[in-house]
Design an enzyme around this catalytic site. Structure first.
Site: not given
Ligand SMILES: *Cc1c(COP(=O)(O)O)cnc(C)c1O
Length: 447
Positions: A256, A292, A333, A361, A390
Site C-alpha cells: 500500500g 507492489g 479510479y 468507444c 497497475y
Molecule cells: C494489492 C495488494 C498488495 C499491494 O498493494 P500496493 O498498493 O501495490 O503496494 C499487497 N498485499 C495485498 C494483500 C494486496 O491485495
C-alpha cells in the site's frame, strides 16, 4: 481531479522528481539514458517501457530501509511480467500472489514456493490444493469460512497449511474508495474482535499450522499515520493472543505504499520502516511486507502517438493511439498521470489546456480532461508517466485492440520483453460452431 485549484506540475517539475527521466535537447525524453523516441520509432506505439535500473534501485532502497526488520514480498499483481518478477527474484524478494496464475508466474520466475504468500478473498479449492501441493510458505485466511475450507483440503492431502489470519482493522487509509481495503464495509479480512477466538480455534485444527496475522489496509497510501494505526492494532492483538497462550511468529504487514503521481508526497522507505519499527519492532516477530506499486509504478511509461487534434470547446481533444484498454487507471479510479511530450521542442513550447482521450468507444476513455499541453501535430508522441504498476496488467483487448508491446531498458539499450500482439491472435482459440457456420446464407457468404 483535473479541475483542482492546485496547478498541475510542469513538464520540468515532473522530470526533475523522477531520477530515471531526463530531457535531452536533441534526443528528447529519455528513460535511464535511452531516448524514448528511438523505442517508439522501432516498435510503434502504444508501447510500455520499464526501467530495470529504477525498479532495482527502488527495491534496494526499500529493502535497505527494512534491513534486519522485514522481508520484502513483491505484490505480483502490480506488474506480473516474468522479467519484472525475475528482476526482484534476483534481488532476493519473495512474492505475494492472489491467484494460481500469479503463483505459477512467481515460480516460473524463480521464486521459491516457500517465499510465496497466497492472499485473496476468493481462493478456490483448486487453487488452494495447488498452492498446498507446491508448498507455499503462507496462506492468508480472509474469513472463518475459508479457514474451515483450507483445513479440510489440507487434511485430505495429509498436510498442514501454514496460515495467517488477515485482520480487517477498520482503518481509513485516506485513499481512493476503490482502493481501500481495511474498512469494516470492505470485503477483506476478519474483524479484530473476532481474531482471538478464531486464532485459538485455528491452532486446534489438524490441517492448520498458525503462523500469525496479516494486514493490508489499502493502496496508494501517502502518509505513515494509517500504517502506524494499523500496526499498533496488530501489536495489541499479538499481545492479547500471546497472553492467552497462543504462539505468534509472523506478521505480514501488507503493501500500500504510495507514490507521487501529481502532488502527493511519496511515502519514504524510512517513514514506512519507522511506522513498522514503532509498533512491531522488538516483539520477536518475523515481519514481511508486500509492496507492489511503490516498487514498480514510477519505473514505467506508456508511449503514445497523437492521431489527431479535434477542435472543440472548452478544450480541443487530443486523440491518442493509446486508450483505456491499455491504461485503465484514469477511467477506473480517476487517476492522474503526468503526460509529457517526447520531443524537446514540443516540451519547450507554450501550453494550453487540452482534453486527452483515446479512440475507444466509451466517454470514460479519457486520460485527462483539462491538461496543459503544447499544440501537438498528428504523429507527435507523448509519454504517460508512472504506469509501471497497475498498467499493462489491467489491459484488455476491448474494441479488438491488440495488447501493446512491452520493453525493458537497461545499460543504455532496450529489449522487447513482449512483442505487440498480432491482430490474428485476437481470435486465437475462438471457433464458429457448426450450427452457425453451416446455415445456408452464411455458408454462401463465407465461401
Ligand atoms: C494489492 C495488494 C498488495 C499491494 O498493494 P500496493 O498498493 O501495490 O503496494 C499487497 N498485499 C495485498 C494483500 C494486496 O491485495
Amino acid at each position: 481531479m483535473d479541475l483542482s485549484p492546485i496547478p498541475d506540475p510542469t513538464f520540468a517539475e515532473l522530470i526533475a522528481l523522477r531520477p530515471h527521466l531526463s530531457l535531452d535537447a536533441l534526443a528528447g525524453l529519455m528513460l535511464d539514458d535511452v531516448p524514448l523516441a528511438a523505442i517508439a520509432d522501432a516498435l510503434g506505439t502504444p508501447v510500455w517501457v520499464y526501467a530495470a535500473g529504477a525498479m532495482r534501485a527502488r527495491y534496494r532502497a526499500l529493502a535497505g530501509a527494512l534491513k534486519n526488520l522485514a522481508r520484502v514480498h513483491y505484490a505480483v499483481k502490480a506488474n506480473d511480467h516474468l522479467a519484472v518478477l525475475a528482476l526482484f527474484a534476483a534481488e532476493g524478494a519473495g512474492a505475494d500472489v492472489v491467484s494460481l496464475g500469479e503463483l505459477r508466474r512467481a515460480r516460473r520466475a524463480g521464486i521459491d514456493a516457500r517465499d510465496v504468500v497466497f492472499s485473496g478473498v476468493g481462493k478456490t479449492p483448486d487453487e488452494l490444493r495447488a498452492a498446498l501441493a507446491e508448498g507455499v510458505g503462507q496462506i492468508n485466511v480472509e474469513s472463518a469460512e475459508e479457514l474451515e475450507m483450507i483445513a479440510a483440503l489440507a487434511r485430505a492431502m495429509g498436510k498442514r497449511a501454514p496460515i495467517a489470519l488477515r485482520v480487517n482493522p477498520d482503518i481509513d487509509a485516506g485513499t481512493h474508495p476503490k482502493i481501500t481495503t481495511g474498512r469494516r464495509e470492505n470485503k477483506f479480512g476478519i474483524p479484530a474482535a473476532a481474531i482471538p477466538a478464531l486464532y485459538a480455534h485455528a491452532s486446534q485444527l489438524a490441517g492448520i499450522a498458525t503462523l500469525g496475522l496479516a494486514v493490508h489496509i489499502g493502496s496508494q497510501i501517502t502518509s505513515a499515520q494509517p500504517f502506524r494505526a494499523a500496526f499498533a492494532e496488530i501489536a495489541a492483538l499479538v499481545g492479547a493472543l500471546r497472553g492467552a497462550g497462543q504462539v505468534v511468529r509472523r506478521i505480514d504487514c501488507g503493501g500500500g505504499l504510495g507514490i507521487s503521481y501529481r502532488h502527493e508526497t511519496a511515502l519514504s522507505p524510512e517513514a514506512f520502516a519507522g511506522a513498522l519499527r514503532a509498533s512491531l519492532g522488538g516483539l520477536d516477530l518475523e515481519l514481511i511486507v508486500e509492496p507492489g506499486r511503490w516498487l514498480v509504478g514510477p519505473a514505467g511509461v506508456l508511449l503514445a502517438s497523437v492521431v489527431l487534434v479535434k477542435h472543440a470547446a472548452p478544450y480541443p481533444f487530443v486523440v491518442l493511439d493509446a486508450a483505456m484498454n491499455d491504461l485503465l487507471r484514469p477511467a477506473l479510479y480517476d487517476a492522474w498521470h503526468g503526460i509529457v511530450p517526447l520531443a524537446a521542442a514540443d516540451a519547450a513550447r507554450g501550453s494550453a489546456p487540452h482534453a486527452i482521450v483515446g479512440p475507444v468507444c466509451e466517454s470514460s476513455d479519457a486520460f485527462a480532461t483539462a491538461r496543459a499541453l503544447p499544440p501537438l501535430a498528428p504523429g507527435a508522441r507523448v509519454a504517460i508517466l508512472d504506469v509501471g504498476a497497475y498498467g499493462a496488467v489491467m489491459s484488455s483487448t476491448y474494441n479488438a485492440r491488440p495488447l501493446a508491446a512491452e520493453v525493458m531498458v537497461a545499460d543504455g539499450g532496450f529489449t522487447v520483453i513482449r512483442p505487440r500482439q498480432e491482430i490474428a491472435d485476437l481470435w486465437r482459440g475462438e471457433t464458429v460452431p457448426e450450427f452457425i457456420a453451416n446455415r445456408p446464407a452464411c455458408g454462401r457468404a463465407m465461401t
